[in-house]
Write a protein that holds these residues in place. Structure first.
Motif, PDB file in Angstrom:
ATOM      1  N   MET A  68     -32.614 -29.782   8.722  1.00  0.00           N
ATOM      2  CA  MET A  68     -31.482 -28.990   9.196  1.00  0.00           C
ATOM      3  C   MET A  68     -30.555 -29.891  10.005  1.00  0.00           C
ATOM      4  SD  MET A  68     -33.957 -25.753  10.180  1.00  0.00           S
ATOM      5  CE  MET A  68     -35.355 -26.834  10.554  1.00  0.00           C
ATOM      6  N   PRO A  69     -29.653 -30.612   9.336  1.00  0.00           N
ATOM      7  CA  PRO A  69     -28.766 -31.549  10.029  1.00  0.00           C
ATOM      8  C   PRO A  69     -27.549 -30.864  10.640  1.00  0.00           C
ATOM      9  CG  PRO A  69     -28.322 -31.606   7.683  1.00  0.00           C
ATOM     10  CD  PRO A  69     -29.471 -30.643   7.868  1.00  0.00           C
ATOM     11  N   SER A  70     -26.959 -31.533  11.609  1.00  0.00           N
ATOM     12  CA  SER A  70     -25.646 -31.088  12.073  1.00  0.00           C
ATOM     13  C   SER A  70     -24.607 -31.448  11.015  1.00  0.00           C
ATOM     14  CB  SER A  70     -25.279 -31.775  13.398  1.00  0.00           C
ATOM     15  OG  SER A  70     -24.855 -33.107  13.160  1.00  0.00           O
ATOM     16  N   ASP A  71     -23.443 -30.836  11.121  1.00  0.00           N
ATOM     17  CA  ASP A  71     -22.358 -31.127  10.176  1.00  0.00           C
ATOM     18  C   ASP A  71     -21.528 -32.322  10.613  1.00  0.00           C
ATOM     19  OD1 ASP A  71     -21.112 -29.887  12.381  1.00  0.00           O
ATOM     20  OD2 ASP A  71     -19.466 -29.171  11.124  1.00  0.00           O
ATOM     21  N   GLY A  72     -21.900 -32.956  11.722  1.00  0.00           N
ATOM     22  CA  GLY A  72     -21.119 -34.049  12.289  1.00  0.00           C
ATOM     23  C   GLY A  72     -20.343 -33.648  13.522  1.00  0.00           C
ATOM     24  N   LEU A  73     -20.288 -32.323  13.769  1.00  0.00           N
ATOM     25  CA  LEU A  73     -19.712 -31.769  14.996  1.00  0.00           C
ATOM     26  C   LEU A  73     -18.227 -32.076  15.165  1.00  0.00           C
ATOM     27  CD1 LEU A  73     -22.676 -32.367  17.468  1.00  0.00           C
ATOM     28  CD2 LEU A  73     -22.216 -30.386  16.004  1.00  0.00           C
ATOM     29  N   TRP A  74     -17.488 -32.023  14.067  1.00  0.00           N
ATOM     30  CA  TRP A  74     -16.033 -32.183  14.129  1.00  0.00           C
ATOM     31  C   TRP A  74     -15.392 -30.799  14.249  1.00  0.00           C
ATOM     32  CZ3 TRP A  74     -11.725 -30.447  11.579  1.00  0.00           C
ATOM     33  CH2 TRP A  74     -10.521 -31.166  11.789  1.00  0.00           C
ATOM     34  N   GLY A  75     -14.614 -30.577  15.304  1.00  0.00           N
ATOM     35  CA  GLY A  75     -13.919 -29.308  15.474  1.00  0.00           C
ATOM     36  C   GLY A  75     -14.876 -28.134  15.438  1.00  0.00           C
ATOM     37  N   ASP A  76     -14.415 -27.019  14.892  1.00  0.00           N
ATOM     38  CA  ASP A  76     -15.290 -25.855  14.708  1.00  0.00           C
ATOM     39  C   ASP A  76     -16.225 -26.039  13.527  1.00  0.00           C
ATOM     40  OD1 ASP A  76     -14.605 -24.165  16.825  1.00  0.00           O
ATOM     41  OD2 ASP A  76     -12.848 -23.391  15.763  1.00  0.00           O
ATOM     42  N   GLY A  77     -15.907 -26.989  12.653  1.00  0.00           N
ATOM     43  CA  GLY A  77     -16.744 -27.245  11.481  1.00  0.00           C
ATOM     44  C   GLY A  77     -16.101 -28.297  10.602  1.00  0.00           C
ATOM     45  N   SER A  78     -16.878 -29.292  10.213  1.00  0.00           N
ATOM     46  CA  SER A  78     -16.336 -30.402   9.415  1.00  0.00           C
ATOM     47  C   SER A  78     -16.110 -30.030   7.963  1.00  0.00           C
ATOM     48  CB  SER A  78     -17.299 -31.588   9.474  1.00  0.00           C
ATOM     49  OG  SER A  78     -18.489 -31.302   8.745  1.00  0.00           O
ATOM     50  N   GLY A  79     -16.746 -28.939   7.512  1.00  0.00           N
ATOM     51  CA  GLY A  79     -16.671 -28.576   6.099  1.00  0.00           C
ATOM     52  C   GLY A  79     -17.534 -29.455   5.214  1.00  0.00           C
ATOM     53  N   TYR A  80     -18.274 -30.382   5.827  1.00  0.00           N
ATOM     54  CA  TYR A  80     -19.103 -31.332   5.062  1.00  0.00           C
ATOM     55  C   TYR A  80     -18.245 -32.092   4.051  1.00  0.00           C
ATOM     56  CZ  TYR A  80     -22.710 -28.441   7.165  1.00  0.00           C
ATOM     57  OH  TYR A  80     -23.487 -27.759   8.072  1.00  0.00           O
ATOM     58  N   LEU A  81     -17.043 -32.426   4.489  1.00  0.00           N
ATOM     59  CA  LEU A  81     -16.071 -33.094   3.628  1.00  0.00           C
ATOM     60  C   LEU A  81     -15.799 -34.509   4.118  1.00  0.00           C
ATOM     61  CD1 LEU A  81     -13.621 -30.089   3.461  1.00  0.00           C
ATOM     62  CD2 LEU A  81     -14.800 -31.026   1.469  1.00  0.00           C
ATOM     63  N   ALA A  82     -15.235 -35.318   3.239  1.00  0.00           N
ATOM     64  CA  ALA A  82     -14.784 -36.648   3.626  1.00  0.00           C
ATOM     65  C   ALA A  82     -13.376 -36.542   4.201  1.00  0.00           C
ATOM     66  CB  ALA A  82     -14.804 -37.580   2.422  1.00  0.00           C
ATOM     67  N   HIS A  83     -13.248 -36.759   5.511  1.00  0.00           N
ATOM     68  CA  HIS A  83     -11.938 -36.842   6.131  1.00  0.00           C
ATOM     69  C   HIS A  83     -11.496 -38.305   6.057  1.00  0.00           C
ATOM     70  CE1 HIS A  83     -12.738 -33.050   8.801  1.00  0.00           C
ATOM     71  NE2 HIS A  83     -13.419 -32.992   7.679  1.00  0.00           N
ATOM     72  N   GLN A  84     -10.293 -38.596   6.503  1.00  0.00           N
ATOM     73  CA  GLN A  84      -9.818 -39.978   6.407  1.00  0.00           C
ATOM     74  C   GLN A  84     -10.599 -40.919   7.313  1.00  0.00           C
ATOM     75  OE1 GLN A  84      -5.573 -40.232   6.819  1.00  0.00           O
ATOM     76  NE2 GLN A  84      -5.178 -39.102   4.940  1.00  0.00           N
ATOM     77  N   SER A  85     -11.044 -40.437   8.466  1.00  0.00           N
ATOM     78  CA  SER A  85     -11.710 -41.326   9.418  1.00  0.00           C
ATOM     79  C   SER A  85     -13.228 -41.199   9.422  1.00  0.00           C
ATOM     80  CB  SER A  85     -11.181 -41.072  10.833  1.00  0.00           C
ATOM     81  OG  SER A  85     -11.424 -39.730  11.220  1.00  0.00           O
ATOM     82  N   GLN A  86     -13.754 -40.082   8.960  1.00  0.00           N
ATOM     83  CA  GLN A  86     -15.209 -39.860   8.956  1.00  0.00           C
ATOM     84  C   GLN A  86     -15.618 -39.214   7.641  1.00  0.00           C
ATOM     85  OE1 GLN A  86     -14.486 -37.779  12.760  1.00  0.00           O
ATOM     86  NE2 GLN A  86     -16.527 -38.497  13.330  1.00  0.00           N
ATOM     87  N   ASP A  87     -16.780 -39.614   7.159  1.00  0.00           N
ATOM     88  CA  ASP A  87     -17.254 -39.094   5.874  1.00  0.00           C
ATOM     89  C   ASP A  87     -18.457 -38.192   6.105  1.00  0.00           C
ATOM     90  OD1 ASP A  87     -18.041 -38.592   3.280  1.00  0.00           O
ATOM     91  OD2 ASP A  87     -17.547 -40.609   2.586  1.00  0.00           O
TER      92      ASP A  87
END
Length: 266
Positions: free
Chosen positions: A91-110
Motif C-alpha cells: 500500500m504505497p503513497s501516491d507521492g504526496l503531491w497536492g491533494d493527489g498526484s493521480g499516479y501520473l508522470a508530471h514534468q518534474s516528478q514521475d
C-alpha cells in the motif's frame, strides 16, 4: 547492492498485525516514498510470494488502506481461511503531491514510475519472501482505481491483473476532488483518460475487473468504460453494488480484488 540511496524498514520488534513500513528515496519522486506492507507468516523457503499493490485515493497516503480500509485484516482472514493463498499486500503513497498526484508522470516528478518500477523493486530487495519471480497485480479506489486501470493497461508486462473500485475514469474527474487546478499537473502525456490508454494497448492487456457503487458520483464513467470494453471485445468483469463513494463500500469490496488477483497469479 540496493537500487536506492536510502532505505528505512520497520523493526519487527515493534510491528503490529503483520504490517511493515518501508521508506526509500527515489529520483522519480525527487525525494522519499512510503510503502505500507502486510507480510503474511510463511516458511523461510518461500521466496516468490505475489505482490498485490493497492493504490489509495485523494487526501490519503500509505497508511489509509490499512488504517481506514482494514485491507490487511481482510487479507489475513482470507489467507487463514484458505480462500486465497499467501501474498504481500503493498500500500504505497501516491507521492504526496497536492491533494493527489493521480499516479501520473508530471514534468518534474514521475509518480507513475514510482508505482510501476520503484515499489515492486523496493519490496523485492527488502522483503525476503519475494523475488524477481513474484507476480504483481494492481488495484485501487477512486484516484487509485484510476491509477490501477491506467498503469495496469499501460504496463501489461509488469502487472498480471487489474482491479478497481469506484474509479475515476477521466482525468477531468480529478477536479471533483482536488484543490489544484488540473493545468498545474503539467502532464507529460496529454491523453490521460483510462480509455485512451486501453485503446493504445488493446491486444496486450492484463485481466481486468472493476466495480462501483450505484450511489457513487463516478458511476456514469464506470458504466461507460464497461460499455467501451464490451465494444472493443475486451474480456473483463464489471459489477455494481449498493453504496457510495465511501470507506464502508471499499472495506467490503476489497475482498473481490484479493480473490481476483489470487485466481490470476496462482
Amino acid at each position: 547492492m540496493s537500487s536506492f540511496r536510502t532505505i528505512e524498514l520497520s523493526d519487527p520488534n515493534f510491528e503490529n498485525s503483520g504490517l511493515r513500513f518501508l521508506t526509500v528515496k527515489t529520483p522519480n519522486l525527487k525525494g522519499r516514498g512510503d510503502i505500507c506492507l502486510y507480510v503474511p507468516n510463511v516458511i523461510d523457503s518461500i521466496t516468490d510470494l505475489p505482490i498485490y499493490i493497492l493504490l489509495h485515493g485523494v487526501y490519503g497516503s500509505a497508511w489509509v488502506w490499512a488504517m481506514k480500509g482494514g485491507a490487511h485484516v481482510t487479507a489475513k482472514q482470507l489467507m487463514e481461511s484458505g480462500k486465497i493463498r499467501p501474498a504481500i499486500i503493498a500500500m504505497p503513497s501516491d507521492g504526496l503531491w497536492g491533494d493527489g498526484s493521480g499516479y501520473l508522470a508530471h514534468q518534474s516528478q514521475d509518480f507513475a514510475q514510482w508505482i510501476v518500477t520503484d515499489v515492486p523493486k523496493a519490496i523485492r530487495e527488502n522483503i525476503s519472501c519475494t523475488s524477481e519471480k513474484s507476480k504483481v497485480c494492481i488495484g485501487g479506489l477512486s484516484m487509485g482505481g484510476y491509477g490501477a486501470l491506467k498503469l495496469g493497461a499501460e504496463f501489461p508486462e509488469v502487472f498480471s491483473a487489474i482491479s478497481a473500485h469506484s474509479a475515476i475514469t477521466k482525468f477531468s474527474e480529478m477536479s471533483f476532488f482536488v484543490e489544484e487546478a488540473l493545468e498545474s499537473y503539467q502532464l507529460c502525456d496529454a491523453e490521460n483518460d483510462v480509455i485512451d490508454v486501453i485503446k493504445r494497448n488493446l491486444k496486450d492487456l492484463p485481466a481486468i475487473r472493476f466495480d462501483c457503487g450505484k450511489s457513487d458520483e463516478l458511476i456514469a464513467g464506470n458504466r461507460l468504460i464497461h460499455q467501451q470494453l464490451d465494444s472493443f471485445g475486451i474480456a473483463h468483469s464489471y459489477e455494481e453494488f449498493e453504496g457510495g463513494h465511501q470507506w464502508a463500500y471499499w472495506q467490503k469490496h476489497v475482498e473481490s480484488s484479493f480473490r481476483f488477483f489470487d485466481g490470476k497469479v496462482y
